[in-house]
Scaffold this active site. Sequence first.
Site, PDB file in Angstrom:
ATOM      1  N   ASP A  13       0.858  -1.183   0.000  1.00  0.00           N
ATOM      2  CA  ASP A  13       0.000   0.000   0.000  1.00  0.00           C
ATOM      3  C   ASP A  13       0.896   1.235   0.000  1.00  0.00           C
ATOM      4  O   ASP A  13       1.699   1.431   0.916  1.00  0.00           O
ATOM      5  CB  ASP A  13      -0.894  -0.023   1.252  1.00  0.00           C
ATOM      6  CG  ASP A  13      -2.024   0.984   1.174  1.00  0.00           C
ATOM      7  OD1 ASP A  13      -2.196   1.620   0.115  1.00  0.00           O
ATOM      8  OD2 ASP A  13      -2.740   1.144   2.180  1.00  0.00           O
ATOM      9  N   ASP A 107      -2.867   2.547  -6.062  1.00  0.00           N
ATOM     10  CA  ASP A 107      -1.835   2.623  -5.027  1.00  0.00           C
ATOM     11  C   ASP A 107      -1.731   1.400  -4.120  1.00  0.00           C
ATOM     12  O   ASP A 107      -1.012   1.430  -3.123  1.00  0.00           O
ATOM     13  CB  ASP A 107      -2.062   3.875  -4.160  1.00  0.00           C
ATOM     14  CG  ASP A 107      -3.403   3.851  -3.442  1.00  0.00           C
ATOM     15  OD1 ASP A 107      -4.268   3.039  -3.810  1.00  0.00           O
ATOM     16  OD2 ASP A 107      -3.586   4.658  -2.506  1.00  0.00           O
ATOM     17  N   GLU A 108      -2.430   0.310  -4.454  1.00  0.00           N
ATOM     18  CA  GLU A 108      -2.285  -0.882  -3.618  1.00  0.00           C
ATOM     19  C   GLU A 108      -2.544  -2.144  -4.426  1.00  0.00           C
ATOM     20  O   GLU A 108      -3.266  -2.132  -5.424  1.00  0.00           O
ATOM     21  CB  GLU A 108      -3.213  -0.831  -2.402  1.00  0.00           C
ATOM     22  CG  GLU A 108      -4.681  -0.791  -2.732  1.00  0.00           C
ATOM     23  CD  GLU A 108      -5.556  -0.860  -1.487  1.00  0.00           C
ATOM     24  OE1 GLU A 108      -5.264  -1.670  -0.581  1.00  0.00           O
ATOM     25  OE2 GLU A 108      -6.547  -0.109  -1.430  1.00  0.00           O
TER      26      GLU A 108
END
Length: 359
Positions: A13, A107-108
């Site tokens: 993350d 983003d993860e």
Amino acid sequence: MEKERERKIIHVDMDAFYASVEQMDFPDLKDKPVAVGGNRQRGVVAAASYEARKYGIHSAMPSKLAASKCKDLVFVKPRFDRYRELSHLIREIFYRYTDLVEPLSLDEAYLDVTENKMGISTATDIAIEIKKAIKSEIGLTASAGVSINKFLAKIASDYRKPDGIFIIKPHQVLSFIEQLPIEKFFGVGKKTAEKMHRLNIKTGADLQAKSLKELVKHFGKQGRYFYSVSRGEDYRKVNPNRIRKSVGAENTFSISLKTKSAILEALQPIAEKCWKRYKQSDANAHTITLKVKFDDFKQITRSKSFEEAIYSAAIFDQGLESLMDSFELYQSVRLVGCSLSNFEIEEKIAENGQLTLRF
């Protein structure tokens, strides 16, 4: 089911991704409270820097409320093209270790590294390497969680933010869940937490004490989920949303390039990085592709295919030079990239014997 359960899963993350990108690209924003999205009068915060979070500012908060919490809050417009560009580069780092990558957003992502391309024995070492690569190659920090399934890995990644890593080993699973506040369970929102508190369920241990019948009675189908995860059971597999069909590398230049000779010179380290990734993969490529993006953001690609697999860096370099000659340089260039594709996948023969999971 034990064999299914105990896998090596990493959840990566990025730390305050959008805001961190803005602080990286615009150094005058470094160490300042930054809100991506909206303005002081209207809109919604899409992301907040850690400096802004100290004031209680978070994503999905009305911008006007955020501004009232911090008089020095700096609002910046989101640049999703830039976030997507960096997200792609980050995922390319993931693919060095495994093709079992399941992005959840820009983003993860989840990674299944039960078996990995590098032959690294522990998922912890892979997570450390990934974090270091993202920092050194991209310039951003990420947090990682490592455990035996997706549920636990995702919880773990949030445990030591920012720039942290947290491992929940197989023998630690039940004791970790027992002390976990119910609000930390994914799928438990504000209303569900309030309902659980009324049932005197405040921790994982309290949830474990409830029978399946009782949880289904109060929470319906979701009760089955709560029953399973409270016992560390999550059989969901990491499902990649695409089969990897190429390896590549690219770079956006701070100063645009004006001549083909300058582009060729800048392309050399990019090609070396691409070739290194190709050699680490389990495939033979038959196609070379060159990508060029101009200052007006117009992008062109040129490809060249071969009957035989591309087996040497010299052939790769010659192919890129040939492709460079095939287009007109009508203005300065801001990005150059290259890739190898059209794979002829080589199947690996698995060794006999039971896999020992070392975390």
